[in-house]
Design a protein around this motif. Sequence first.
Motif, mmCIF file in Angstrom:
data_model
loop_
_atom_site.group_PDB
_atom_site.id
_atom_site.type_symbol
_atom_site.label_atom_id
_atom_site.label_comp_id
_atom_site.label_asym_id
_atom_site.label_seq_id
_atom_site.Cartn_x
_atom_site.Cartn_y
_atom_site.Cartn_z
ATOM 1 N N HIS A 1 0.793 -1.227 0.000
ATOM 2 C CA HIS A 1 0.000 0.000 0.000
ATOM 3 C C HIS A 1 0.827 1.281 0.000
ATOM 4 C CE1 HIS A 1 -3.454 -2.552 0.449
ATOM 5 N NE2 HIS A 1 -2.951 -3.080 1.547
ATOM 6 N N LEU A 2 1.994 1.240 0.639
ATOM 7 C CA LEU A 2 2.834 2.444 0.689
ATOM 8 C C LEU A 2 3.926 2.419 -0.374
ATOM 9 C CD1 LEU A 2 3.325 2.714 4.573
ATOM 10 C CD2 LEU A 2 1.596 3.841 3.151
ATOM 11 N N LYS A 3 4.070 1.263 -1.041
ATOM 12 C CA LYS A 3 5.133 1.074 -2.050
ATOM 13 C C LYS A 3 6.516 1.260 -1.424
ATOM 14 C CE LYS A 3 1.843 0.714 -5.088
ATOM 15 N NZ LYS A 3 1.016 -0.429 -4.844
ATOM 16 N N ASN B 1 10.094 4.122 3.877
ATOM 17 C CA ASN B 1 10.279 5.173 2.881
ATOM 18 C C ASN B 1 9.070 5.255 1.956
ATOM 19 O OD1 ASN B 1 10.669 2.835 1.398
ATOM 20 N ND2 ASN B 1 12.422 3.613 0.254
ATOM 21 N N GLY B 2 8.007 4.546 2.307
ATOM 22 C CA GLY B 2 6.785 4.561 1.515
ATOM 23 C C GLY B 2 5.938 5.784 1.788
ATOM 24 N N ARG B 3 5.053 6.069 0.873
ATOM 25 C CA ARG B 3 4.177 7.246 0.971
ATOM 26 C C ARG B 3 2.716 6.827 0.995
ATOM 27 N NH1 ARG B 3 6.776 11.577 2.729
ATOM 28 N NH2 ARG B 3 8.734 11.862 1.661
ATOM 29 N N LEU B 4 1.933 7.568 1.779
ATOM 30 C CA LEU B 4 0.489 7.346 1.811
ATOM 31 C C LEU B 4 -0.122 7.763 0.483
ATOM 32 C CD1 LEU B 4 -0.312 8.848 5.322
ATOM 33 C CD2 LEU B 4 -0.489 6.452 4.676
ATOM 34 N N ALA C 1 9.416 13.293 6.656
ATOM 35 C CA ALA C 1 10.236 13.825 5.569
ATOM 36 C C ALA C 1 10.768 12.707 4.672
ATOM 37 C CB ALA C 1 11.402 14.635 6.134
ATOM 38 N N THR C 2 10.932 11.521 5.240
ATOM 39 C CA THR C 2 11.510 10.418 4.469
ATOM 40 C C THR C 2 10.513 9.319 4.118
ATOM 41 O OG1 THR C 2 12.206 9.344 6.517
ATOM 42 C CG2 THR C 2 13.808 10.781 5.416
ATOM 43 N N GLY C 3 9.262 9.432 4.553
ATOM 44 C CA GLY C 3 8.294 8.389 4.241
ATOM 45 C C GLY C 3 7.105 8.391 5.177
ATOM 46 N N THR C 4 6.898 7.269 5.849
ATOM 47 C CA THR C 4 5.751 7.107 6.723
ATOM 48 C C THR C 4 6.189 6.461 8.028
ATOM 49 O OG1 THR C 4 4.357 6.786 4.777
ATOM 50 C CG2 THR C 4 3.419 6.103 6.858
ATOM 51 N N ARG C 5 5.564 6.897 9.117
ATOM 52 C CA ARG C 5 5.864 6.364 10.453
ATOM 53 C C ARG C 5 4.575 5.933 11.101
ATOM 54 N NH1 ARG C 5 7.007 8.208 16.037
ATOM 55 N NH2 ARG C 5 8.983 7.263 16.643
ATOM 56 N N SER C 6 4.652 4.830 11.828
ATOM 57 C CA SER C 6 3.493 4.335 12.542
ATOM 58 C C SER C 6 3.955 3.826 13.907
ATOM 59 C CB SER C 6 2.837 3.190 11.755
ATOM 60 O OG SER C 6 1.706 2.710 12.436
#
Length: 131
Positions: free
Chosen positions: A69-71, A92-95, A122-127
Motif C-alpha cells: 500500500h505504501l510502495k 520510505n513509503g508514501r500514503l 520527511a523520508t516516508g511514513t511512520r506508525s
Amino acid sequence: LGAWINKSVSEDFENSTLDPASRAYGSIAAWQGIADVEINISPATFSGHSMASLLVQVIEESISNSVRHLKATKIEFQFDPSNMDQLIIETNGRLSETPTNGIGVSWLNSISLKTTELVETATGTRSVIDL
C-alpha cells in the motif's frame, strides 16, 4: 512483484511453526529483493516477551502492508518493551491521497491499545503500534 508477494505470504504460513525470533528475522529473507527490512529488536525480546508471537504477526502484517500500500522499499522496526511496548515502524513509503483502512489496518487497530496512525515524515511514513 505480485508473484514475489504471494511467495512471501506462503512462506509466512509455512514458517508459522517456527519460534518467534526465527519467524521475525526470517521475514528479512522472505522480502529480500522487494524491500530492505531492518528489525532493531533484541532476539531476547522474542523469547522473553509475553506477546512475542503477536509482535511477529504485527511485523509480518506491517511489512506486507508497507510494500503493497505504501510502495515501501525500506522498512525499519524498533521495539522497546520498557517504553510501554510500542512498536515503531518507519518506511520510505508514501500514503496514497485517499488512504483506506483495509483488513490489515483493522486487525492492527483491534490488537493495539490505541488507534494505529500513519504519519507522513520527511523520508516516508511512520506508525506507532501500542501492544
